[in-house]
Design an enzyme around this catalytic site. Structure first.
Site, short mmCIF file in Angstrom:
data_model
loop_
_atom_site.label_atom_id
_atom_site.label_comp_id
_atom_site.label_asym_id
_atom_site.label_seq_id
_atom_site.Cartn_x
_atom_site.Cartn_y
_atom_site.Cartn_z
N LYS A 122 0.81 -1.22 0.00
CA LYS A 122 0.00 0.00 0.00
C LYS A 122 0.84 1.27 0.00
O LYS A 122 0.48 2.26 -0.64
CB LYS A 122 -0.96 0.01 1.19
CG LYS A 122 -0.28 0.10 2.56
CD LYS A 122 -1.30 0.06 3.68
CE LYS A 122 -0.65 0.12 5.04
NZ LYS A 122 0.09 1.36 5.29
N THR A 123 2.00 1.24 0.70
CA THR A 123 2.84 2.43 0.74
C THR A 123 3.39 2.75 -0.65
O THR A 123 3.51 3.92 -1.03
CB THR A 123 3.99 2.25 1.74
OG1 THR A 123 3.45 1.92 3.03
CG2 THR A 123 4.81 3.53 1.88
N ASP A 127 -3.76 7.27 4.60
CA ASP A 127 -3.28 5.92 4.87
C ASP A 127 -3.98 5.36 6.11
O ASP A 127 -4.43 6.11 6.97
CB ASP A 127 -1.76 5.99 5.09
CG ASP A 127 -1.12 4.61 5.15
OD1 ASP A 127 -1.73 3.64 4.69
OD2 ASP A 127 0.01 4.51 5.68
N GLU A 128 -4.06 4.04 6.20
CA GLU A 128 -4.64 3.35 7.38
C GLU A 128 -6.03 3.90 7.71
O GLU A 128 -6.34 4.22 8.86
CB GLU A 128 -3.71 3.49 8.60
CG GLU A 128 -2.30 2.97 8.39
CD GLU A 128 -2.20 1.45 8.39
OE1 GLU A 128 -3.26 0.79 8.39
OE2 GLU A 128 -1.08 0.93 8.36
N GLN A 163 -7.66 -5.12 9.53
CA GLN A 163 -6.58 -4.70 10.42
C GLN A 163 -7.01 -3.54 11.33
O GLN A 163 -6.16 -2.82 11.86
CB GLN A 163 -5.35 -4.31 9.61
CG GLN A 163 -4.72 -5.47 8.87
CD GLN A 163 -3.39 -5.11 8.25
OE1 GLN A 163 -2.36 -5.00 8.93
NE2 GLN A 163 -3.38 -4.91 6.95
N ARG A 221 2.15 -10.76 10.42
CA ARG A 221 3.50 -10.19 10.61
C ARG A 221 4.55 -11.19 10.15
O ARG A 221 5.70 -10.82 9.89
CB ARG A 221 3.77 -9.87 12.09
CG ARG A 221 2.87 -8.85 12.78
CD ARG A 221 2.67 -7.60 11.97
NE ARG A 221 1.46 -7.70 11.18
CZ ARG A 221 1.18 -6.91 10.14
NH1 ARG A 221 2.04 -5.99 9.78
NH2 ARG A 221 0.05 -7.06 9.46
#
Length: 671
Positions: A29-30, A219-220, A250, A605
């Site tokens: 996504k970044t 973002d997020e 998330q 993770r």
């Protein structure tokens, strides 16, 4: 670096309508956000200073800035806004001080300051400290929740009282806000709430900011609360210039106001919304992703997605069942060390994740005994040290003479022989005169209320602060801070109040680090005033506590909340029991969905290998209780799990490696 995949390219180039990028864990996504910023500048003709990208941590913002600079020349990014929500809110507040009724140099109260003020206000109602202790947490949470929902005291006062406790909380909230304004201060929640209220009340100011920010990326997005969502809607207005990136699976911060339903609201508030799903994962093996997908499928979804990977099948997910929490720590650490020696991996490749910080103690003990380097995320913050808070209080008062909270902290630090009786009389005078404690130090009228010696000491302090304030306007701000430390002879004070010389030297190092930090901020923006530096430092004080990460070769110990955004080749998730994960409170409140999302975050993770552990018995509130395996273990694909019962034995090269290793207790795992 691999090229963008088709879905990522589609997300970067879509500008015809508002866009939701539903980005699964590890899906890049970044890269999408940073490449879209470059696309907007280079291909769409947007000037960098008209683009804003907001996220939730300073670390994420720094990484985003660095990645944009790697894609396009820095000259083209001049003026680009890449920041946290709270930094954006702070900049809006600074630009509109007069309308908001604030003065230059206003203070930002952190949690410690806010809680201290709330407790003082409660003492005017409750004389019993036990009652204050009993009700404090609930009131603090309620006020923060009201601010996150953009509800003011004036609005709440006109609502029907739900019960006497509710009415009392509203009154405390009103008093709390009043005192903040008296101190020329805001708290962390105000940094978003005040701009939203400002924009709603003053359309002309909103229009001005809409012209400044012509394209907004977020973002997020699943972590936004009501005020953050309102801020986004107001800044975007009727335009299509919005891209948000998020993952409802998330969303793990509902307990601090985040509302994952904000993702679903986008379709209602932006009818032309385009949704693009990023489902290819670049982090984990297929087995790990299958476990994550299977688990999270038990939650309801507005947007369905399934992660997939080309990184290979991977090894089975291991589950260690042990007799008690002590054996759990022994087994996990022993397995980790065995793996480290067998495969010659770096310690930084390993993470031990848990639901609550209290679980770390036994793992720390085992790691120390086996001489394994580790770092503990969420430990004591640099900004929590007494000496750091003292110095920040001096700087707050220097740039904001109205900050009575800061005055009370430092007026007798170091000692100036100004006692509590003097402060009480000075406070009474200030209440009558309508002035701040620092300003009152220069009033001739205080002679009528205080003894001559007390007046002289207060006058001396006020005059010294006035000289320092003048220097702050005229001189290099870092030199002013260095002179302040010298003037108050703070080093001597630290030696006098420390337990030993070594502790005093460590505390002096912390002050030097604070000054070095200010110097770095100043070097990055040489035009900054001391006021600018202090406001940035206060914001870092609040936000960077959750962004600790070690660059050294150390095993990571952290909560699953703290692990969000990180990745490790080898992950151990411990305490997979009912009452721990899912947490007992969530079970009682029937809020299992967020706990499932938290477990999903922990699983995703892991890049290469994943291990769970659980105990058959555990000490809880002084009693040994029988535990039940977490329901989440039953929700995993059973064919992908390998249950490890009893003690693992090592063979061949592993045994030789351990024979060569001089680690205490290593033979315990050899059987």
């Amino acid at each position: 670096m691999p090229a963008l995949n088709p879905r990522q390219q589609q997300a970067v180039k879509h500008i015809d309508s508002p866009l939701l990028v539903l980005a699964g864990a590890g899906s890049g996504k970044t890269r999408v956000i940073t490449n879209k910023i470059a696309y907007l500048i280079q291909e769409c003709g947007h000037k960098a200073h008209t683009i804003a990208s907001v996220t939730f941590t300073n670390k994420a913002a720094r990484e985003m800035k660095e990645r944009v600079a790697q894609i396009i020349p820095r000259a083209q990014t001049r003026g680009l806004r890449v920041s946290t929500f709270h930094t954006l809110g702070l900049n809006i507040i600074k630009s509109e001080l007069g309308v908001l009724g604030l003065k230059s140099g206003f203070s930002i109260f952190d949690t410690h300051d806010s809680h201290a003020l709330l407790k003082d206000l409660m003492r005017s109602h409750f004389k019993d400290e036990e009652l204050i202790k009993e009700h404090f947490e609930g009131i603090a949470r309620q006020i923060s929740s009201w601010k996150n929902d953009c509800l003011t005291p004036d609005f709440l006062l006109h609502q029907p009282a739900e019960d006497p406790a509710w009415a009392y909380n509203v009154k405390i909230y009103q008093d709390y806000n009043h005192h903040l304004r008296t101190y020329n201060a805001v708290d962390f929640d105000d940094l978003i709430m005040l701009p939203v209220l400002l924009f709603k009340k003053h359309p002309a100011i909103l229009e001005k900011w809409q012209k400044r920010i012509r394209y907004l990326l977020v973002d997020e997005y699943q972590d936004t609360n009501t005020t953050q969502y309102e801020l986004v809607k107001l800044l975007v207005g009727d335009r299509s210039s919005l891209t948000v990136v998020g993952d409802d699976d998330q969303s793990i911060y509902c307990w601090r106001g985040a509302k994952p339903e904000n993702l679903a609201l986008l379709e209602k508030d932006f009818p032309s919304l385009k949704v693009i799903k990023l489902e290819q994962n670049y982090r984990s093996t297929r087995l790990i992703l299958n476990a994550a997908n299977t688990l999270i499928a038990n939650n309801p979804h507005v947007f369905e997605k399934a992660l997939w990977s080309e990184l290979g099948h991977g090894t089975p997910i291991r589950i260690m069942r042990v007799p008690d929490e002590h054996k759990e720590a022994e087994r996990v650490v022993s397995a980790l060390v065995a793996h480290h020696f067998r495969f010659k991996k770096s310690y930084r490749d390993y993470a031990i994740l848990y639901r609550g910080n209290h679980q770390s103690r036994l793992f720390e003990k085992q790691l120390r005994e086996q001489q394994v380097p580790y770092y503990l995320s969420g430990g004591v913050s640099f900004f929590s040290y007494t000496e750091t808070r003292d110095m920040l209080a001096y700087l707050r008062l220097l740039v904001n003479p109205e900050d009575d909270n800061a005055f009370l902290r430092i007026i007798n630090t170091p000692r100036r022989q100004i006692g509590s009786a003097t402060i009480e009389k000075l406070s009474h005078y200030c209440s009558q005169a309508g002035t701040s404690l620092l300003n009152a130090c220069s009033h001739l009228a205080i002679k009528e209320h205080l003894p001559e010696k007390a007046v002289q000491r207060l006058t001396d302090f006020g005059q010294w602060m006035a000289r320092m304030q003048q220097s702050a306007w005229e001189d290099n701000p870092i030199k002013v801070v260095e002179q302040l430390v010298v003037d108050i002879d703070y080093d001597t004070w630290l030696f006098e109040t420390s337990n030993n010389e070594k502790q005093a030297e460590k505390r002096i190092e912390n002050i030097n680090e604070l000054i070095a930090w200010l110097q770095r901020l100043y070097d990055n923006e040489p035009e900054s005033s001391l006021e600018d530096l202090v406001s940035k430092m206060l914001l870092l004080n609040i936000m960077d506590r959750q962004e600790e990460e070690s660059e050294d070769d150390q095993v990571a110990l952290m909560t699953m909340h703290a692990s969000k955004g990180l990745e490790f080749p080898y992950v151990y998730i411990v305490g997979m029991e009912e009452g721990l994960l899912p947490h007992r409170t969530s079970i009682e409140e029937d809020n299992i969905e967020e706990e499932r999302r938290l477990c999903y975050v922990g699983i995703t993770r892991a890049q290469k290998e994943l291990t769970f552990s659980l105990s058959e018995k555990r000490r809880q509130y002084g009693e040994i209780i029988d535990t039940e395996p977490s329901r989440f273990l039953d929700e995993l694909p059973q064919e992908d799990l390998e249950w490890l019962e009893g003690k693992q034995r090592l063979e061949g090269e592993e045994r030789k490696a351990f024979g060569r290793a001089s680690i205490a207790g290593i033979r315990d795992i050899l059987g």
